[in-house]
Design a protein around this motif. Structure first.
Motif, PDB file in Angstrom:
ATOM      1  N   THR A 137       5.618  11.538   7.955  1.00  0.00           N
ATOM      2  CA  THR A 137       4.266  12.072   7.703  1.00  0.00           C
ATOM      3  C   THR A 137       3.638  11.586   6.396  1.00  0.00           C
ATOM      4  N   TYR A 138       4.467  11.092   5.470  1.00  0.00           N
ATOM      5  CA  TYR A 138       3.949  10.625   4.179  1.00  0.00           C
ATOM      6  C   TYR A 138       3.583   9.143   4.181  1.00  0.00           C
ATOM      7  N   CYS A 139       3.949   8.412   5.236  1.00  0.00           N
ATOM      8  CA  CYS A 139       4.037   6.949   5.129  1.00  0.00           C
ATOM      9  C   CYS A 139       2.879   6.219   5.822  1.00  0.00           C
ATOM     10  N   ILE A 140       2.380   5.208   5.161  1.00  0.00           N
ATOM     11  CA  ILE A 140       1.240   4.433   5.657  1.00  0.00           C
ATOM     12  C   ILE A 140       1.695   3.230   6.517  1.00  0.00           C
TER      13      ILE A 140
ATOM     14  N   THR B 149      13.991   5.972  -6.317  1.00  0.00           N
ATOM     15  CA  THR B 149      13.461   7.341  -6.339  1.00  0.00           C
ATOM     16  C   THR B 149      11.961   7.297  -6.620  1.00  0.00           C
ATOM     17  N   PHE B 150      11.223   8.105  -5.904  1.00  0.00           N
ATOM     18  CA  PHE B 150       9.766   8.060  -5.983  1.00  0.00           C
ATOM     19  C   PHE B 150       9.175   9.452  -6.076  1.00  0.00           C
ATOM     20  N   ILE B 151       8.046   9.536  -6.763  1.00  0.00           N
ATOM     21  CA  ILE B 151       7.235  10.749  -6.679  1.00  0.00           C
ATOM     22  C   ILE B 151       6.337  10.571  -5.461  1.00  0.00           C
ATOM     23  N   TYR B 152       6.228  11.607  -4.652  1.00  0.00           N
ATOM     24  CA  TYR B 152       5.375  11.544  -3.471  1.00  0.00           C
ATOM     25  C   TYR B 152       3.963  11.080  -3.857  1.00  0.00           C
ATOM     26  N   SER B 153       3.438  10.153  -3.072  1.00  0.00           N
ATOM     27  CA  SER B 153       2.096   9.635  -3.328  1.00  0.00           C
ATOM     28  C   SER B 153       1.242   9.852  -2.074  1.00  0.00           C
ATOM     29  N   LYS B 154       0.127  10.502  -2.265  1.00  0.00           N
ATOM     30  CA  LYS B 154      -0.741  10.845  -1.129  1.00  0.00           C
ATOM     31  C   LYS B 154      -1.383   9.578  -0.556  1.00  0.00           C
ATOM     32  N   ARG B 155      -1.200   9.352   0.743  1.00  0.00           N
ATOM     33  CA  ARG B 155      -1.794   8.186   1.390  1.00  0.00           C
ATOM     34  C   ARG B 155      -2.855   8.639   2.382  1.00  0.00           C
ATOM     35  N   GLU B 156      -4.079   8.296   2.115  1.00  0.00           N
ATOM     36  CA  GLU B 156      -5.218   8.689   2.961  1.00  0.00           C
ATOM     37  C   GLU B 156      -4.952   8.305   4.414  1.00  0.00           C
TER      38      GLU B 156
ATOM     39  N   THR C  76      20.197   4.549  -1.276  1.00  0.00           N
ATOM     40  CA  THR C  76      19.220   5.334  -0.517  1.00  0.00           C
ATOM     41  C   THR C  76      17.839   5.312  -1.169  1.00  0.00           C
ATOM     42  N   ASP C  77      16.884   5.920  -0.492  1.00  0.00           N
ATOM     43  CA  ASP C  77      15.541   6.176  -1.052  1.00  0.00           C
ATOM     44  C   ASP C  77      15.336   7.692  -1.060  1.00  0.00           C
ATOM     45  N   ILE C  78      14.714   8.197  -2.127  1.00  0.00           N
ATOM     46  CA  ILE C  78      14.450   9.641  -2.218  1.00  0.00           C
ATOM     47  C   ILE C  78      13.029   9.875  -2.728  1.00  0.00           C
ATOM     48  N   ILE C  79      12.357  10.822  -2.103  1.00  0.00           N
ATOM     49  CA  ILE C  79      11.014  11.207  -2.561  1.00  0.00           C
ATOM     50  C   ILE C  79      11.089  12.607  -3.162  1.00  0.00           C
ATOM     51  N   VAL C  80      10.557  12.788  -4.369  1.00  0.00           N
ATOM     52  CA  VAL C  80      10.455  14.150  -4.922  1.00  0.00           C
ATOM     53  C   VAL C  80       8.989  14.563  -4.926  1.00  0.00           C
TER      54      VAL C  80
ATOM     55  N   ALA D  15       0.822  -1.221   0.000  1.00  0.00           N
ATOM     56  CA  ALA D  15       0.000   0.000   0.000  1.00  0.00           C
ATOM     57  C   ALA D  15       0.849   1.262   0.000  1.00  0.00           C
ATOM     58  N   ILE D  16       2.157   1.113  -0.247  1.00  0.00           N
ATOM     59  CA  ILE D  16       3.054   2.247   0.013  1.00  0.00           C
ATOM     60  C   ILE D  16       2.813   3.432  -0.916  1.00  0.00           C
ATOM     61  N   ARG D  17       2.456   3.125  -2.172  1.00  0.00           N
ATOM     62  CA  ARG D  17       2.175   4.211  -3.129  1.00  0.00           C
ATOM     63  C   ARG D  17       0.970   3.839  -3.981  1.00  0.00           C
ATOM     64  N   GLU D  18       0.339   4.868  -4.507  1.00  0.00           N
ATOM     65  CA  GLU D  18      -0.838   4.690  -5.348  1.00  0.00           C
ATOM     66  C   GLU D  18      -0.573   3.723  -6.515  1.00  0.00           C
TER      67      GLU D  18
ATOM     68  N   LEU E 116      20.531   3.383   3.238  1.00  0.00           N
ATOM     69  CA  LEU E 116      20.171   4.352   4.277  1.00  0.00           C
ATOM     70  C   LEU E 116      19.279   5.442   3.670  1.00  0.00           C
ATOM     71  N   PRO E 117      17.954   5.214   3.719  1.00  0.00           N
ATOM     72  CA  PRO E 117      17.043   6.166   3.074  1.00  0.00           C
ATOM     73  C   PRO E 117      17.181   7.578   3.625  1.00  0.00           C
ATOM     74  N   VAL E 118      17.370   8.537   2.714  1.00  0.00           N
ATOM     75  CA  VAL E 118      17.526   9.923   3.157  1.00  0.00           C
ATOM     76  C   VAL E 118      16.249  10.724   2.903  1.00  0.00           C
ATOM     77  N   GLN E 119      15.538  10.382   1.857  1.00  0.00           N
ATOM     78  CA  GLN E 119      14.239  10.964   1.453  1.00  0.00           C
ATOM     79  C   GLN E 119      14.337  12.371   0.852  1.00  0.00           C
ATOM     80  N   SER E 120      15.147  13.259   1.457  1.00  0.00           N
ATOM     81  CA  SER E 120      15.280  14.615   0.909  1.00  0.00           C
ATOM     82  C   SER E 120      16.596  15.213   1.416  1.00  0.00           C
TER      83      SER E 120
HETATM   84  N1  5AD Z   1       5.067   8.395  -1.458  1.00  0.00           N
HETATM   85  C1  5AD Z   1       6.225   8.138  -2.090  1.00  0.00           C
HETATM   86  N2  5AD Z   1       7.185   7.341  -1.585  1.00  0.00           N
HETATM   87  C2  5AD Z   1       6.975   6.803  -0.364  1.00  0.00           C
HETATM   88  N3  5AD Z   1       7.734   5.991   0.393  1.00  0.00           N
HETATM   89  C3  5AD Z   1       7.071   5.714   1.536  1.00  0.00           C
HETATM   90  N4  5AD Z   1       5.871   6.340   1.529  1.00  0.00           N
HETATM   91  C4  5AD Z   1       5.797   7.014   0.359  1.00  0.00           C
HETATM   92  C5  5AD Z   1       4.815   7.867  -0.237  1.00  0.00           C
HETATM   93  N5  5AD Z   1       3.669   8.149   0.385  1.00  0.00           N
HETATM   94  C6  5AD Z   1       9.078   5.545   0.001  1.00  0.00           C
HETATM   95  C7  5AD Z   1      10.139   6.044   0.978  1.00  0.00           C
HETATM   96  C8  5AD Z   1      10.523   4.785   1.697  1.00  0.00           C
HETATM   97  C9  5AD Z   1      10.300   3.729   0.647  1.00  0.00           C
HETATM   98  C10 5AD Z   1      10.160   2.340   1.151  1.00  0.00           C
HETATM   99  O1  5AD Z   1       9.114   4.145  -0.004  1.00  0.00           O
HETATM  100  O2  5AD Z   1      11.217   6.535   0.225  1.00  0.00           O
HETATM  101  O3  5AD Z   1      11.852   4.801   2.164  1.00  0.00           O
END
Ligand code: 5AD
Ligand code: SF4
Length: 477
Positions: free
Chosen positions: A200-203, A370-377, A339-343, A86-89, A299-303
């Protein structure tokens, strides 16, 4: 179809953190379920993280113990379970698509039983959607109750109703469950479950419950058994392995665990995932001291921007992140860092994104998801204002990936002409007569060879070519 609802998900309940110690459940199966799967085939489709892969191995173990056999034709098995993410749409969209295909299969074979498991059912809106619009799904089960699988299947067969049991609790620790492992030389070993970070973004903290550590005795016993079965590599799993032990009554941390596991004789130890705030000195020292702990860290940094990190609730700054990796590189100079990064986090500005690009160059990552931010209800970020267009988010991802891909290539180039040790996984998809495996630094390596007896062995390979996604080498005699 009528419904039997043993339990329905609640994000509000899932957010609660109450008791300090969660119970450990020792798996047993009731006599009456033991032949439930005789003459029936099963298939499990797994999506998402390694935690889900490990959970699927447990579900497969439970199913085989009650008589099911793994199907050679998964889309037509008697029982099909989707272990979902369920991590991203977009992860969810894929799964709805597969469910659409299975609907057709069920029409052809009405006796087929279809189950949905894992993180998606833990979300209220998903389970409600299944109940309202996905009548052909027979079984809905969450992340906390794999051990109830025999009981729930029994109910589904007996009542022909849709059976739903999704528990929104802190979770338990399940021990002694049977497992059917996918590999005979690499194994997942859960050391903890759940997450208390609440980025805050994570389900995940809602779908996986509270951080809870397995007892070290149970982990060591599992690894000793793996060694005796000839396993070469283990990957320790947890959402935040560096928090291992915080909830235990005894003082015992992740670093202590690495030292003890090193003594079991397992040749390779990896771990994922780490949280920068909790990466401590003992863990770094263990990475230096223990021969079996591989020189790779995810080592996820995210930003790379401090304001975004604050709004993400990551609890560290760019400076702290850089300090930690520099400290680790002093102890493990050849470290491969990924790493993991969210844009496109809500309202991320161009300047804030530029800080992420700067970080990528300075940290010298050799890979990144690398991921685009995904809104999680239900998460805090879902109610943050967001003025970035979809087009801009995609542009940022593309730009970021140019830098990230350079890092992948550099990470491979540094091994040119060197001899590296590769744990052989099997025939490679990279061409006829090739095999592949991974180096200690987790570099995928292809080499010319057709000797299947090398699968599961560690061989010496001289690297002759470095590409973006892999290396090519020659087997040393
Ligand atoms: N949107 C985008 N990426 C996300 N991740 C977690 N939640 C979200 C989200 N809502 C990414 C983070 C995390 C990885 C497992 O998934 O980068 O480290
Ligand atoms: Fe999600 Fe953050 Fe926990 Fe990772 S540490 S699982 S990103 S809440």
């Amino acid at each position: 179809m009528k419904n039997i609802k043993f339990a329905m998900p609640s994000l509000k309940d899932a957010r609660m953190r109450k008791s300090k110690i969660v119970p450990t459940i020792r798996y047993t199966v009731e006599e009456k379920y033991k032949t439930l799967g005789l003459n029936k085939s099963y298939a499990i489709f797994t999506y998402g993280c390694q935690g889900n892969e490990a959970d699927s191995e447990v579900m497969a173990g439970i199913l085989e113990e009650i008589g099911y056999e793994k199907s050679s034709d998964p889309m037509n098995a008697d029982l099909v379970i989707l272990n979902t993410c369920a991590i991203r749409e977009n992860a969810e969209q894929r799964i709805w698509g597969v469910l659409g295909q299975l609907k057709g299969k069920k029409r052809e074979n009405p006796d087929m039983l279809i189950g949905i498991a894992g993180c998606m059912p833990q979300e209220e809106n998903t389970t409600n959607k299944i109940l309202e619009s996905y009548g052909f799904i027979d079984l809905v089960i969450g992340t906390h109750n794999k051990n109830h699988l025999p009981k729930l299947l029994f109910e589904a067969y007996m009542t022909k109703a849709k059976v739903v049991e999704v528990i929104s609790s802190e979770g338990e620790i399940l021990e002694d469950a049977p497992k059917v492992r996918e590999s005979h030389h690499k194994a997942w070993v859960n050391i903890m479950y759940g997450c208390d970070e609440f980025c805050t973004y994570c389900i995940v903290p809602y779908t996986r419950g509270k951080e809870r550590s397995r007892a070290k005795e149970d982990i060591l016993k599992e690894v000793e058994e793996l060694v005796s079965l000839g396993y070469k590599e283990i990957t320790l799993l947890g959402q935040n392995v560096n928090a291992y032990g915080k909830d235990l009554e005894v003082k015992y941390t992740f670093g202590d665990l690495l030292y003890d596991l090193d003594k079991t004789g397992i040749q390779r130890i990896r771990y994922t995932t780490s949280h920068p705030r909790d990466l401590d000195e003992l863990t770094m020292q263990a990475m230096h001291d223990c021969k079996s702990v591989m020189p790779h860290l995810h080592l996820p940094v995210q930003s790379g921007d401090n304001e975004i990190l604050r709004r993400m609730n990551r609890k560290y700054t760019y400076e702290v992140y850089m300090e930690k990796i520099n400290q680790l590189r002093k102890l493990v100079p050849d470290l491969a860092l990924t790493t993991d990064i969210i844009v496109g986090f809500p309202n991320e500005t161009k300047e804030q994104f530029a800080n992420t690009l700067k970080l990528v160059q300075n940290a010298k990552f050799e890979g990144a998801y690398t991921f685009i931010y995904s809104k999680r209800e239900g998460t805090p970020a879902a109610s943050m204002p967001d003025d970035i267009t979809e087009e801009e988010k995609h542009k940022r991802l593309e730009e970021l990936n140019i830098y990230v891909n350079q890092g992948y290539l550099e990470g491979h180039k540094r091994f040119l002409n060197q001899v590296v040790e590769v744990l052989v996984d099997g025939p490679s998809k990279n061409g006829e007569g090739m095999m592949c495996g991974y180096t200690p630094h987790l570099k995928l390596t292809h080499f010319k060879c057709e000797d299947l007896s090398l699968i599961g062995q560690i061989v010496k390979i001289k690297i002759t070519e470095a590409k973006t996604w892999f290396m090519i080498g020659e087997l040393c005699e």
